[in-house]
Write an enzyme that holds these catalytic residues in place. Sequence first.
Site, PDB file in Angstrom:
ATOM      1  N   GLU A  85       0.872  -1.178   0.000  1.00 13.26           N
ATOM      2  CA  GLU A  85       0.000   0.000   0.000  1.00 13.26           C
ATOM      3  C   GLU A  85       0.894   1.208   0.000  1.00 13.26           C
ATOM      4  O   GLU A  85       1.718   1.388   0.903  1.00 13.26           O
ATOM      5  CB  GLU A  85      -0.869   0.024   1.257  1.00 13.26           C
ATOM      6  CG  GLU A  85      -2.104  -0.841   1.164  1.00 13.26           C
ATOM      7  CD  GLU A  85      -2.983  -0.725   2.411  1.00 13.26           C
ATOM      8  OE1 GLU A  85      -3.824  -1.609   2.585  1.00 13.26           O
ATOM      9  OE2 GLU A  85      -2.814   0.217   3.197  1.00 13.26           O
ATOM     10  N   ASP A 125      -6.297   9.589   9.873  1.00 11.43           N
ATOM     11  CA  ASP A 125      -5.019   9.047  10.285  1.00 11.43           C
ATOM     12  C   ASP A 125      -4.560   9.565  11.635  1.00 11.43           C
ATOM     13  O   ASP A 125      -4.791  10.721  11.976  1.00 11.43           O
ATOM     14  CB  ASP A 125      -3.948   9.365   9.226  1.00 11.43           C
ATOM     15  CG  ASP A 125      -4.095   8.471   8.016  1.00 11.43           C
ATOM     16  OD1 ASP A 125      -4.046   7.243   8.198  1.00 11.43           O
ATOM     17  OD2 ASP A 125      -4.289   8.995   6.909  1.00 11.43           O
TER      18      ASP A 125
END
Lengths: 406, 279
Positions: B50, B61
């Site tokens: 990824e 995040d």
Amino acid sequence: MNQPLKPNSFRAGPDEDGRFGIYGGRFVAETLMPLILDLEAEWNKAKTDAEFQAELAHLGTHYIGRPSPLYFAERLTAELGGAKIYFKRDELNHTGSHKINNCIGQILLAKRMGKKRIIAETGAGQHGVASATVAARFGFPCVVYMGATDVERQAPNVFRMKLLGAEVKPVTSGHGTLKDAMNEALRDWVTNVDDTYYIIGTAAGPHPYPEMVREFQSVIGKEAREQLMAAEGRLPDMLVAAVGGGSNAIGLFHPFLDDESVRIVGVEAGGKGLEGEEHCASLTAGRPGVLHGNRTYLLQDGDGQIKEGHSISAGLDYPGIGPEHSWLKDSGRVEYVPIKDDEALAAFQLLTRTEGIIPALEPSHALAEVIKRAPTMDKDQIILMNLCGRGDKDIFTVGKILGMGL
Amino acid sequence: MTARMDKRFADLKAEGRPALITYMMGGDPDFQTSLGIMKALPGAGADVIELGMPFSDPMADGPAIQLAGQRALANGQTLAKTLDLAREFRKHDQDTPIVLMGYYNPIYNMGVETFLDAALDAGIDGLIVVDLPPEMDDELCIPAVAKGVNFIRLATPTTDEKRLPTVLRNTSGFVYYVSMNGITGSALPDPSLVGAAVQRIKAHTELPVCVGFGVKTADHARAIGAAADGVVVGSAIVSQVAGSLTVDGKATDHTISAVTTLVSGLATGVRSARLVAAE
């Protein structure tokens, strides 16, 4: 942008997907989608629920102090020598700005939904104070996210929030300003999905927030319309309001959008001028993008990274704008113009001395535009401006700039 | 392009073990070092990469990935350069699937068609775009699938039975089960709950179900790997990068090895997990 066809009504949006033309929508993480759908369902019920509306109206009258007065600024009008200037005085509301209109509405929804905890983001602290206020009034614990930079420059509001029982969390991620505070509030929400209600402070974010906040703020325009009809027997020729996220402006504008004779002007923070980077004029100098749950005009670089804005007014210091304003700009219904820091500061001082009203720096931007326009208009014309906040919170900022010790 | 991803999962199924999916931030701390990290990942045991597309406002995040993105942006990383990373990597590795992960605005800014063509050209196999839920499928998901790029969706604990079919519609490659409500880099959830959630999702789809959020050690990887078709590790990897840098944020000669050491350990964990969930 292509100019869309002129719609039958400018008041019909958003569509069922939360869009105003290409703007708005629901650009959020999957974790939040079920919450946003729940909120939309509850909001749709509340909108037409007589009991909800009655409770909202009751609190509006007895807690906020609505209706706020419509005031003819006689001395300012004479000073400028043109159009008659009226102020919608939402700075006289409890907590000192229009923010409370929205917070009362949303806390009632939080209560209906059985939520146990309130979170909010704030820039200047006005929305944080209003959120902490309604949380105290309804007995909710409240966490307010505020950029570390803003915590320092808005100390009095931080203290007010703490007195009201809220926990103020300084946000150091990113650059420590309003957009970072909003990111951090979203991170909290995504972590505490079960019990937490997020009171977004402006008419932005994922659907249904832009519509919901507009509806709670539209009380401003509805009252002003009736009050001006009573005072002058006619509609205004021009509406003027400051736009940061755009909630006070859409609240004033929305009830007038289909009145073709009414010119509508939104005033953005031009900061130190649009030729540089230090401004927050997302509609004038930005372009469409996706941030904080909606598509709207944003200040961004060539790679789609969001820029930091700058404004003398912390309440306008946001690189985006509510999606309905983006649509109103593209459709041409509303004209958006920038006003610079020094122009706002001059307007702040003029109003203080001619009318004995200390305005917040946010509506001082709107006022600076009124000062430009009124002298060019006829004496029988009318400008209606939203005086959406009072300036007590800004006296330290202004004192510092003017070199006056406090 | 979809073939590379499908083949990788089919091979792992035949091997009887879950995939190790490693997240790295493109351009962290600089382009060359992150290219070095990327090239070293398959050798250390990564099955799928990824590749994070840095964004100024990463709303989902935690601090580790926020800081990684800021380091990359401060060193001039852009979406075009992140695609260049993949293109460079592909010169040496034609088998390891690459999934771009990030937020929509830089893609929207580049233009969806331009982006998809560039991504295909760079050898990208899939996309994870955090702020595009199924309600927004017309934006990127449907155009991506039409061009043969997988669109990998996140499923979360808030994705109930009623919503699962909506989330799975139009998704391809694999399903990324975010094992907790929260931001990246949070604590590891109870593996038994994760196993139940994976089974719940597998009742609705033939796609591999990979699990992420909270996996930091080989033991975590083994425990989660026993219950899923793949284990995603992100924050722990970018934290290794962070820990290897000089005080002013520059790469050192052990930045790449800091990552490969961790990934080798995770790979051992994953390889010792029996693939309970797969039939």
